[in-house]
Write a protein that holds these residues in place. Sequence first.
Motif, PDB file in Angstrom:
ATOM      1  N   THR A 104       0.911  -1.331  -0.106  1.00 45.94           N
ATOM      2  CA  THR A 104      -0.045  -0.067  -0.034  1.00 45.94           C
ATOM      3  C   THR A 104       1.018   1.248  -0.024  1.00 45.94           C
ATOM      4  O   THR A 104       0.534   2.215  -0.761  1.00 45.94           O
ATOM      5  N   LEU A 105       2.109   1.179   0.837  1.00 49.06           N
ATOM      6  CA  LEU A 105       2.933   2.404   0.944  1.00 49.06           C
ATOM      7  C   LEU A 105       3.429   2.715  -0.519  1.00 49.06           C
ATOM      8  O   LEU A 105       3.453   3.733  -1.052  1.00 49.06           O
ATOM      9  N   VAL A 106       3.940   1.549  -1.107  1.00 50.84           N
ATOM     10  CA  VAL A 106       4.502   1.581  -2.541  1.00 50.84           C
ATOM     11  C   VAL A 106       3.664   2.130  -3.514  1.00 50.84           C
ATOM     12  O   VAL A 106       3.962   2.972  -4.030  1.00 50.84           O
ATOM     13  N   GLU A 107       2.361   1.782  -3.341  1.00 49.99           N
ATOM     14  CA  GLU A 107       1.515   2.051  -4.272  1.00 49.99           C
ATOM     15  C   GLU A 107       1.352   3.519  -4.394  1.00 49.99           C
ATOM     16  O   GLU A 107       1.140   4.392  -5.275  1.00 49.99           O
ATOM     17  N   GLU A 108       0.898   4.075  -3.264  1.00 46.34           N
ATOM     18  CA  GLU A 108       0.744   5.353  -2.852  1.00 46.34           C
ATOM     19  C   GLU A 108       1.932   6.432  -3.116  1.00 46.34           C
ATOM     20  O   GLU A 108       1.807   7.560  -3.839  1.00 46.34           O
ATOM     21  N   ALA A 109       2.916   6.098  -2.883  1.00 41.77           N
ATOM     22  CA  ALA A 109       4.115   6.714  -3.474  1.00 41.77           C
ATOM     23  C   ALA A 109       4.481   6.787  -4.877  1.00 41.77           C
ATOM     24  O   ALA A 109       4.528   7.855  -5.444  1.00 41.77           O
ATOM     25  N   ASP A 110       4.284   5.872  -5.611  1.00 35.17           N
ATOM     26  CA  ASP A 110       4.201   5.752  -7.016  1.00 35.17           C
ATOM     27  C   ASP A 110       3.179   6.731  -7.608  1.00 35.17           C
ATOM     28  O   ASP A 110       3.439   7.342  -8.533  1.00 35.17           O
ATOM     29  N   ARG A 111       2.009   6.626  -6.995  1.00 36.64           N
ATOM     30  CA  ARG A 111       0.961   7.139  -7.592  1.00 36.64           C
ATOM     31  C   ARG A 111       1.270   8.926  -7.402  1.00 36.64           C
ATOM     32  O   ARG A 111       0.851   9.575  -8.321  1.00 36.64           O
ATOM     33  N   PHE A 112       1.462   8.951  -6.267  1.00 39.15           N
ATOM     34  CA  PHE A 112       1.832  10.487  -5.732  1.00 39.15           C
ATOM     35  C   PHE A 112       2.739  11.128  -6.629  1.00 39.15           C
ATOM     36  O   PHE A 112       2.615  12.262  -7.053  1.00 39.15           O
ATOM     37  N   LEU A 113       3.796  10.524  -7.146  1.00 33.41           N
ATOM     38  CA  LEU A 113       4.952  10.994  -7.819  1.00 33.41           C
ATOM     39  C   LEU A 113       4.780  10.947  -9.432  1.00 33.41           C
ATOM     40  O   LEU A 113       5.582  11.212 -10.145  1.00 33.41           O
ATOM     41  N   ASN A 114       3.652  10.060  -9.649  1.00 33.84           N
ATOM     42  CA  ASN A 114       3.509   9.631 -11.084  1.00 33.84           C
ATOM     43  C   ASN A 114       4.646   9.055 -11.620  1.00 33.84           C
ATOM     44  O   ASN A 114       5.028   9.252 -12.876  1.00 33.84           O
ATOM     45  N   ALA A 115       5.312   8.403 -10.888  1.00 31.71           N
ATOM     46  CA  ALA A 115       6.571   7.640 -11.268  1.00 31.71           C
ATOM     47  C   ALA A 115       6.513   6.736 -12.442  1.00 31.71           C
ATOM     48  O   ALA A 115       7.608   6.820 -13.157  1.00 31.71           O
ATOM     49  N   ALA A 116       5.489   6.080 -12.859  1.00 29.95           N
ATOM     50  CA  ALA A 116       5.566   5.242 -14.157  1.00 29.95           C
ATOM     51  C   ALA A 116       5.453   6.154 -15.422  1.00 29.95           C
ATOM     52  O   ALA A 116       5.994   5.595 -16.190  1.00 29.95           O
ATOM     53  N   ARG A 117       5.296   7.198 -15.414  1.00 36.00           N
ATOM     54  CA  ARG A 117       5.242   8.038 -16.575  1.00 36.00           C
ATOM     55  C   ARG A 117       6.410   8.857 -16.865  1.00 36.00           C
ATOM     56  O   ARG A 117       6.590   9.610 -17.683  1.00 36.00           O
ATOM     57  N   ILE A 118       7.422   8.669 -15.998  1.00 37.67           N
ATOM     58  CA  ILE A 118       8.886   9.415 -16.248  1.00 37.67           C
ATOM     59  C   ILE A 118       9.834   8.549 -16.512  1.00 37.67           C
ATOM     60  O   ILE A 118      10.025   7.557 -15.784  1.00 37.67           O
ATOM     61  N   SER A 119      10.464   8.658 -17.660  1.00 38.89           N
ATOM     62  CA  SER A 119      11.545   7.815 -17.950  1.00 38.89           C
ATOM     63  C   SER A 119      12.753   8.340 -17.485  1.00 38.89           C
ATOM     64  O   SER A 119      13.068   9.511 -16.935  1.00 38.89           O
ATOM     65  N   ASP A 120      13.564   7.308 -16.799  1.00 41.80           N
ATOM     66  CA  ASP A 120      14.513   7.583 -15.983  1.00 41.80           C
ATOM     67  C   ASP A 120      15.825   6.719 -16.202  1.00 41.80           C
ATOM     68  O   ASP A 120      15.729   5.766 -17.233  1.00 41.80           O
ATOM     69  N   TYR A 121      17.034   6.905 -15.462  1.00 40.41           N
ATOM     70  CA  TYR A 121      18.516   6.123 -15.647  1.00 40.41           C
ATOM     71  C   TYR A 121      18.293   4.983 -14.578  1.00 40.41           C
ATOM     72  O   TYR A 121      19.166   4.173 -14.385  1.00 40.41           O
ATOM     73  N   CYS A 122      17.209   4.755 -13.918  1.00 36.52           N
ATOM     74  CA  CYS A 122      17.205   3.666 -13.008  1.00 36.52           C
ATOM     75  C   CYS A 122      15.760   3.423 -12.508  1.00 36.52           C
ATOM     76  O   CYS A 122      14.845   4.069 -13.078  1.00 36.52           O
ATOM     77  N   PRO A 123      15.372   2.040 -12.050  1.00 40.47           N
ATOM     78  CA  PRO A 123      13.937   2.017 -11.625  1.00 40.47           C
ATOM     79  C   PRO A 123      13.546   2.681 -10.600  1.00 40.47           C
ATOM     80  O   PRO A 123      14.504   2.973  -9.637  1.00 40.47           O
ATOM     81  N   ASN A 124      12.459   3.355 -10.582  1.00 37.14           N
ATOM     82  CA  ASN A 124      12.067   3.934  -9.384  1.00 37.14           C
ATOM     83  C   ASN A 124      10.696   3.156  -8.711  1.00 37.14           C
ATOM     84  O   ASN A 124       9.972   2.488  -9.102  1.00 37.14           O
ATOM     85  N   GLY A 125      10.830   3.529  -7.348  1.00 33.08           N
ATOM     86  CA  GLY A 125       9.995   2.638  -6.675  1.00 33.08           C
ATOM     87  C   GLY A 125      10.551   1.580  -5.671  1.00 33.08           C
ATOM     88  O   GLY A 125      11.657   1.877  -5.158  1.00 33.08           O
ATOM     89  N   LEU A 126      10.003   0.401  -5.553  1.00 34.82           N
ATOM     90  CA  LEU A 126      10.374  -0.581  -4.758  1.00 34.82           C
ATOM     91  C   LEU A 126      11.623  -1.245  -5.623  1.00 34.82           C
ATOM     92  O   LEU A 126      11.575  -2.088  -6.195  1.00 34.82           O
ATOM     93  N   GLN A 127      12.977  -0.872  -4.769  1.00 33.50           N
ATOM     94  CA  GLN A 127      14.029  -1.652  -5.500  1.00 33.50           C
ATOM     95  C   GLN A 127      14.653  -3.017  -4.470  1.00 33.50           C
ATOM     96  O   GLN A 127      15.096  -3.692  -5.164  1.00 33.50           O
ATOM     97  N   VAL A 128      14.348  -2.916  -3.396  1.00 32.95           N
ATOM     98  CA  VAL A 128      14.674  -4.143  -2.318  1.00 32.95           C
ATOM     99  C   VAL A 128      13.438  -4.423  -1.587  1.00 32.95           C
ATOM    100  O   VAL A 128      13.113  -3.403  -0.896  1.00 32.95           O
ATOM    101  N   GLU A 129      12.982  -5.549  -1.400  1.00 32.84           N
ATOM    102  CA  GLU A 129      11.751  -5.873  -0.675  1.00 32.84           C
ATOM    103  C   GLU A 129      11.969  -6.427   0.669  1.00 32.84           C
ATOM    104  O   GLU A 129      12.881  -7.364   0.452  1.00 32.84           O
ATOM    105  N   GLY A 130      11.440  -5.893   1.664  1.00 39.00           N
ATOM    106  CA  GLY A 130      11.873  -6.237   3.070  1.00 39.00           C
ATOM    107  C   GLY A 130      10.555  -6.812   3.644  1.00 39.00           C
ATOM    108  O   GLY A 130       9.574  -7.347   2.851  1.00 39.00           O
ATOM    109  N   ARG A 131      10.344  -6.435   4.786  1.00 36.97           N
ATOM    110  CA  ARG A 131       9.014  -6.972   5.667  1.00 36.97           C
ATOM    111  C   ARG A 131       7.947  -6.478   5.223  1.00 36.97           C
ATOM    112  O   ARG A 131       7.829  -5.346   4.628  1.00 36.97           O
TER     113      ARG A 131
END
Length: 252
Positions: A7-34
């Motif tokens: 839920t946290l990741v989905e909200e951060a992705d949505r709030f920043l509109n991350a999926a629509r921005i071409s970048d030099y690295c993956p944005n969002g969850l890079q390492v999954e923990g608890r």
Amino acid sequence: MAIALRTLVEEADRFLNAARISDYCPNGLQVEGRPQVRRIVSGVTASQAMIDAAIEADADVLLVHHGYFWKGEDACVVGMKQRRLKALLGHDISLLAYHLPLDVHAEVGNNVQLARQLDIEVEGPLEADNPRIVGLLGSLAEPLSARDFARRVQDVLGREPLLVEGERMVQRIGWCTGGGQGYIDKAIAAGVDLYLTGEASEQTFHSARENGVSFIAAGHHATERYGVQALGDYLARRFAIEHLFVDIPNPV
């Protein structure tokens, strides 16, 4: 109170509109923990020192601007990369990273947040028809000398900036946090009195001097401390969880 990591990741992705921005690295969850999150620790870069601070603070999520897996980076998990990932995975801490989406955001973005720190009124993008340029244009309420504005930068950021001083007073400003020195010519074309960024290149001095504008390099790290703090605060308010910003000093 705890919130699901998903839920946290989905909200951060949505709030920043991350999926629509071409970048030099993956944005969002890079390492999954608890799977549950009670505490976020944020910082500029996911260095070993930053990870150690997150472990010490008993974080569930480490939120950063500079994460991992950059284009052109060696994909092998060895050496420094192995030690960093081992520490995160061994302590079940998630790594959440946003690069360009955190630079350009109109509310929590690095550029907007730096403007608020320095009392610059934002007018608009550095080049309106080029969305890949993340810098902004703005103005001061009253004109200042370049030296006086540099003193303001030093007082706010806590470090002495590099100043190339022009002759005219400073009111109209262009800026881009981090490594945005390559945008100086765009700023000059937009009619600025001063261009501000984090780093300087050899040719930046000549562009400023020969075009009669002032230039400030205030530090890559120093200019990009504010966006990740603002994003962490937003997520903490949104989900009633804890957020702690940790500044790992970096002179660059």
